[in-house]
Design a protein around this motif. Structure first.
Motif, PDB file in Angstrom:
ATOM      1  N   PRO A  86      14.838  42.095   4.371  1.00 39.21           N
ATOM      2  CA  PRO A  86      16.035  41.959   5.086  1.00 39.21           C
ATOM      3  C   PRO A  86      17.000  43.200   4.014  1.00 39.21           C
ATOM      4  O   PRO A  86      17.632  43.653   4.134  1.00 39.21           O
ATOM      5  CB  PRO A  86      16.429  40.880   4.616  1.00 39.21           C
ATOM      6  N   LEU A 184      12.610  32.714  -0.143  1.00 43.73           N
ATOM      7  CA  LEU A 184      14.015  33.622   1.584  1.00 43.73           C
ATOM      8  C   LEU A 184      13.521  34.744   2.214  1.00 43.73           C
ATOM      9  O   LEU A 184      12.860  34.496   3.595  1.00 43.73           O
ATOM     10  CB  LEU A 184      15.362  33.468   1.188  1.00 43.73           C
ATOM     11  N   PHE A 185      13.019  35.591   1.742  1.00 41.73           N
ATOM     12  CA  PHE A 185      13.684  37.711   2.360  1.00 41.73           C
ATOM     13  C   PHE A 185      11.931  37.523   3.019  1.00 41.73           C
ATOM     14  O   PHE A 185      11.470  38.054   3.484  1.00 41.73           O
ATOM     15  CB  PHE A 185      13.386  37.861   1.640  1.00 41.73           C
ATOM     16  N   MET A 188      11.679  35.711   5.797  1.00 43.88           N
ATOM     17  CA  MET A 188      12.578  37.134   6.967  1.00 43.88           C
ATOM     18  C   MET A 188      12.083  38.161   7.287  1.00 43.88           C
ATOM     19  O   MET A 188      11.681  38.163   8.230  1.00 43.88           O
ATOM     20  CB  MET A 188      13.700  37.712   6.453  1.00 43.88           C
ATOM     21  N   TRP A 248      22.923  36.536   0.149  1.00 41.51           N
ATOM     22  CA  TRP A 248      23.334  36.175   1.100  1.00 41.51           C
ATOM     23  C   TRP A 248      23.064  37.178   2.279  1.00 41.51           C
ATOM     24  O   TRP A 248      23.685  36.252   3.493  1.00 41.51           O
ATOM     25  CB  TRP A 248      24.638  36.489   0.783  1.00 41.51           C
ATOM     26  N   TRP A 249      22.674  37.944   2.493  1.00 43.73           N
ATOM     27  CA  TRP A 249      22.306  38.726   3.471  1.00 43.73           C
ATOM     28  C   TRP A 249      21.467  38.339   4.591  1.00 43.73           C
ATOM     29  O   TRP A 249      19.791  38.023   3.321  1.00 43.73           O
ATOM     30  CB  TRP A 249      22.469  40.101   2.630  1.00 43.73           C
ATOM     31  N   ARG A 250      21.867  38.927   5.528  1.00 48.16           N
ATOM     32  CA  ARG A 250      20.376  39.053   6.601  1.00 48.16           C
ATOM     33  C   ARG A 250      19.912  40.471   7.189  1.00 48.16           C
ATOM     34  O   ARG A 250      20.546  41.551   6.773  1.00 48.16           O
ATOM     35  CB  ARG A 250      20.929  37.629   7.625  1.00 48.16           C
ATOM     36  N   HIS A 251      19.129  40.573   8.120  1.00 53.35           N
ATOM     37  CA  HIS A 251      19.143  41.414   8.805  1.00 53.35           C
ATOM     38  C   HIS A 251      20.176  41.496   9.185  1.00 53.35           C
ATOM     39  O   HIS A 251      20.706  40.137   9.830  1.00 53.35           O
ATOM     40  CB  HIS A 251      17.781  40.992  10.537  1.00 53.35           C
ATOM     41  N   ARG A 252      20.760  42.397  10.014  1.00 49.69           N
ATOM     42  CA  ARG A 252      22.014  42.466  10.630  1.00 49.69           C
ATOM     43  C   ARG A 252      22.537  42.421  12.011  1.00 49.69           C
ATOM     44  O   ARG A 252      23.388  41.774  11.955  1.00 49.69           O
ATOM     45  CB  ARG A 252      22.755  44.317  10.406  1.00 49.69           C
ATOM     46  N   ALA A 254      20.835  38.964  12.314  1.00 49.63           N
ATOM     47  CA  ALA A 254      20.776  37.656  12.218  1.00 49.63           C
ATOM     48  C   ALA A 254      21.544  37.090  11.924  1.00 49.63           C
ATOM     49  O   ALA A 254      21.237  35.494  11.791  1.00 49.63           O
ATOM     50  CB  ALA A 254      19.837  37.788  11.612  1.00 49.63           C
ATOM     51  N   TYR A 255      22.469  37.716  11.788  1.00 53.00           N
ATOM     52  CA  TYR A 255      24.335  36.590  11.114  1.00 53.00           C
ATOM     53  C   TYR A 255      24.721  35.114  12.286  1.00 53.00           C
ATOM     54  O   TYR A 255      24.193  36.245  13.410  1.00 53.00           O
ATOM     55  CB  TYR A 255      25.323  37.445  10.643  1.00 53.00           C
TER      56      TYR A 255
END
Length: 268
Positions: A86, A184-185, A188, A248-252, A254-255
């Motif tokens: 991610p 976490l990553f 993902m 806090w970020w995700r694959h874009r 996946a928000y």
């Protein structure tokens, strides 16, 4: 009521001019560091690295695509991943549009990962990216440029990353369900934390001159901050990076849908 310092426009302007002096000094320092970076000695690349690209088998010279300069982003996507890291994906979102501009300035920008090409291109289609992406699965390129490590290196604590030997890490820690950014990553990316840790982010620069290829620069870890296009914007937002809650970020894609706040609720 806000707990932050408030003041008049005159107060703000005085503080802003003080900040401007600091920003100008930082800009001059950044220019000086860029000159130091470009003055590094070039090291000739003698190994015949092979890659798999959309056009087929390729050597390192082919990745230049007819230009004299090559920038490689070492994208964390290992053979056992089902999706790209991610964090690397966030960085790629930022450079996806600029590779065309760089190509028109004698610079080719490409991503390189250890995963097979079919995985890379499936994820590339999912993300809607257009930059070139090559698989280094058929050579030692990732390992020689400190972007991938073997399980044996990991088990023996023999990992040199960012130009120094890392403190020994528990490669079993952070399995799915555990706390921490890497766990976490890893989830993902569709893998476990130990496997995730064997891939690392970075970038490397090369030049082709008089029929030879030279390695000119590589950067890793916090040295990559400057190419996280998100951060220069966040550093100018009122709350800054505001990351006290962890990653806090995700694959874009996946928000969850963002919460829209309105000003009318307090006055209704």
């Amino acid at each position: 009521m806000t707990a932050h310092l408030t003041g008049t426009r005159a107060d703000w302007l005085k503080a802003r001019l003080d900040l401007l002096a600091a920003e100008k000094a930082l800009t001059r320092q950044s220019d000086a560091v860029a000159q130091q970076r470009q003055a590094l000695p070039w090291v000739k690349v003698d190994k015949d690295y092979r890659f798999v690209t959309e056009a087929g088998q390729a050597g390192l010279a082919d990745l230049f695509a007819g230009r004299s300069q090559l920038l490689v982003y070492h994208f964390m996507f290992g053979p056992d991943f089902s999706a790209g890291c991610p964090s690397c994906s966030l960085i790629a979102d930022g450079f996806n549009g600029i590779h065309v501009h760089l190509a028109n300035h004698d610079v080719t920008l490409t991503a390189v990962s250890l995963a097979p090409l079919d995985k890379l291109f499936a994820f590339k289609r999912r993300m809607g990216w257009t930059f070139p992406w090559a698989s280094s699965a058929t050579s030692d390129f990732n390992f020689d440029f400190s972007a991938s490590f073997t399980e044996e290196q990991q088990r023996q604590g023999d990992v040199t990353y960012n130009f120094r030997k890392e403190p020994e890490r528990d490669w079993r820690a952070g399995e799915p369900g555990a706390e921490g950014a890497e766990a976490l990553f890893a989830r993902m990316s569709g893998t476990d934390a130990g496997t995730y840790q064997r891939e690392r982010p970075g970038m490397s620069a090369f030049i082709q001159e008089d029929g030879a290829i030279y390695h000119t620069y590589s950067s890793y870890a916090r040295g990559m901050d400057a190419i996280w296009s998100m951060y220069p914007w966040l550093d100018r937002a009122p709350k800054g990076r505001n990351e006290s809650g962890g990653p806090w970020w995700r694959h874009r894609d996946a928000y969850e849908a963002p919460v829209v706040r309105t000003a009318s609720s307090c006055c209704a």
